[in-house]
Write an enzyme that holds these catalytic residues in place. Structure first.
Site, mmCIF file in Angstrom:
data_model
loop_
_atom_site.group_PDB
_atom_site.id
_atom_site.type_symbol
_atom_site.label_atom_id
_atom_site.label_comp_id
_atom_site.label_asym_id
_atom_site.label_seq_id
_atom_site.Cartn_x
_atom_site.Cartn_y
_atom_site.Cartn_z
ATOM 1 N N CYS A 90 9.252 36.562 -16.717
ATOM 2 C CA CYS A 90 11.204 36.397 -16.596
ATOM 3 C C CYS A 90 11.272 37.585 -14.897
ATOM 4 O O CYS A 90 10.742 38.804 -15.442
ATOM 5 C CB CYS A 90 11.814 37.126 -17.729
ATOM 6 S SG CYS A 90 13.160 37.050 -17.524
ATOM 7 N N CYS B 4 25.936 54.144 -9.084
ATOM 8 C CA CYS B 4 24.734 53.638 -9.059
ATOM 9 C C CYS B 4 23.915 52.909 -8.017
ATOM 10 O O CYS B 4 22.602 52.190 -8.025
ATOM 11 C CB CYS B 4 25.397 51.766 -9.940
ATOM 12 S SG CYS B 4 26.424 50.701 -8.350
ATOM 13 N N CYS C 44 8.497 42.660 -24.941
ATOM 14 C CA CYS C 44 9.511 40.841 -24.984
ATOM 15 C C CYS C 44 8.024 40.060 -24.677
ATOM 16 O O CYS C 44 7.710 40.411 -23.766
ATOM 17 C CB CYS C 44 9.844 40.974 -23.656
ATOM 18 S SG CYS C 44 11.086 40.070 -22.553
#
Ligand SMILES: C[S@@+](CC[C@H](N)C(=O)[O-])C[C@H]1O[C@@H](n2cnc3c(N)ncnc32)[C@H](O)[C@@H]1O
Length: 358
Positions: free
Chosen positions: A14, A315, A8
């Site tokens: 980012c 999660c 990436c």
């Protein structure tokens, strides 16, 4: 597992993937170590299932700010203007590229893009009311978006953008087959809005369902499910059990579930983290499946004590571990636990664990 990195060009700037610079093997070790550090009952063996380093997301949430389309930079000073993202599935990546061509004249707003299993494109624009009004009055960019074939939802109430008699209007939300589940391996549509909760992508969802259903008895009389959503586990459960009791609070999710529900599923709507849970009995259920939000089971843990077998999907390791302490007090022991790596390149992960009372 070989040392795989995701290629990436935004890796150093980012904030979307905070572990992108770590190989998958290290991410796996860190996730396992984190789960062990918070979970007292963690078994000696922890499984780990991965769908690979990227290309697995079929929905993406990002921001528009001052002409940039992307995510915050690592110092949270502004947005990284993303030209693409290797986390996206090829269909979503192509949609993201095309969407960048629509230049929204707003100073700031949130966007979700989604592709359906059949390749339909959906946009959820979560903009300030004043910006929505300006876009509707002007009309041009919204008309171009509709003309591109995209389905458009607007605002927190997920209103559907339509053009009728030459005028743009916001209608009530419309549920469509934006997602899918897998019933004994067969893809089966699920209905929701573009802005609804779903798992992040089809490939990782299939992996999650396979792990969960490998723990569920092949057939039985009754199963109960907390956090049924739009039916992601409800439909696979309904194929194996004579009766499914599904507990869910979200109005739009309940509508989607109603849409696909087979006759052997009974829907119970309401807040089952609260007092409504008290008094429920699962002593006659063959199995209980819970997939709560980040806050965990809260008061639903009380009736779980009446069950014999439980599968817990989470999660959020911290609330899962706290609930697991309570389950231990109720006499449950852990049978099997697996990390399902739905969120590679980040510190987040999904836990699938089965508990049983001896
Ligand atoms: C992590 S999602 C799982 C959804 C679904 N199992 C799936 O795989 O797509 C958690 C679900 O729990 C539901 N939920 C949250 N709070 C709840 C509550 N108090 N009572 C019942 N359901 C709740 C949410 O609306 C959401 O559908």
């Amino acid at each position: 597992m070989p040392d795989v990195f995701l290629n990436c060009s935004y890796a150093s700037v980012c904030s979307g993937c905070d572990w992108l610079l770590k190989p998958l093997t290290e991410q796996r070790s860190l996730k396992m170590a984190h789960l062990r550090s918070v979970w007292r009952q963690a078994p000696d063996h922890l499984g780990f299932a991965t769908a690979g380093p990227g290309s697995s997301r079929d929905r993406i949430d990002f921001m528009i700010a001052d002409g940039r389309y992307g995510l915050f930079d690592r110092f949270k000073t502004g947005l990284v203007d993303l030209q693409g993202c290797p986390q996206l599935s090829p269909a979503l990546e192509a949609f993201f590229q095309d969407f960048r061509g629509f230049k929204f004249p707003i100073s700031r707003g949130s966007v979700r893009l989604r592709v359906s299993p059949t390749g339909k494109r959906g946009v959820w624009l979560d903009f300030a009311n004043i910006d929505v009004k300006t876009l509707l009055d002007d009309g041009q960019i919204l008309r171009e978006l509709l003309a591109s074939g995209a389905i458009v939802e607007i605002g927190q109430r997920r209103k559907r953008l339509v053009e009728r008699e030459g005028r743009l209007k916001l209608d009530d939300p419309v549920l469509e087959p934006w997602f899918e589940t897998y019933v004994e391996g067969v893809a089966t549509p699920l209905y929701c809005t573009i802005g609804s909760f779903t798992q992040p992508g089809f490939r990782v969802n299939r992996m999650l369902i396979e792990e969960v259903m490998s723990l569920v008895p092949m057939r039985g009389g009754r199963v109960a499910e907390f956090g049924a959503g739009i039916g992601n586990f409800t439909l696979p459960l309904a194929a194996r059990f004579a009766a499914v009791d599904a507990y869910e609070v979200d109005t739009l999710a309940l509508e989607g579930l109603e849409h696909v529900k087979p006759a052997n599923v009974t829907i119970h709507s309401g807040n089952y983290q609260g007092d409504k849970a008290l008094g429920l009995q699962f002593a006659d259920a063959d199995c209980l499946l819970v997939d709560p939000p980040r806050s965990g089971l809260m008061k639903f843990i009380e009736p779980v004590a009446t069950a014999q077998k439980l599968i817990y999907v989470s999660c959020f390791a911290e609330s899962f571990a706290a609930d697991s302490d309570r389950l231990h007090d109720f006499g449950f022991r852990v049978e099997k636990a697996t990390i399902v790596d739905q969120f590679p390149q980040s510190r987040h992960y999904e836990i699938v664990a089965s508990f049983i009372k001896d």
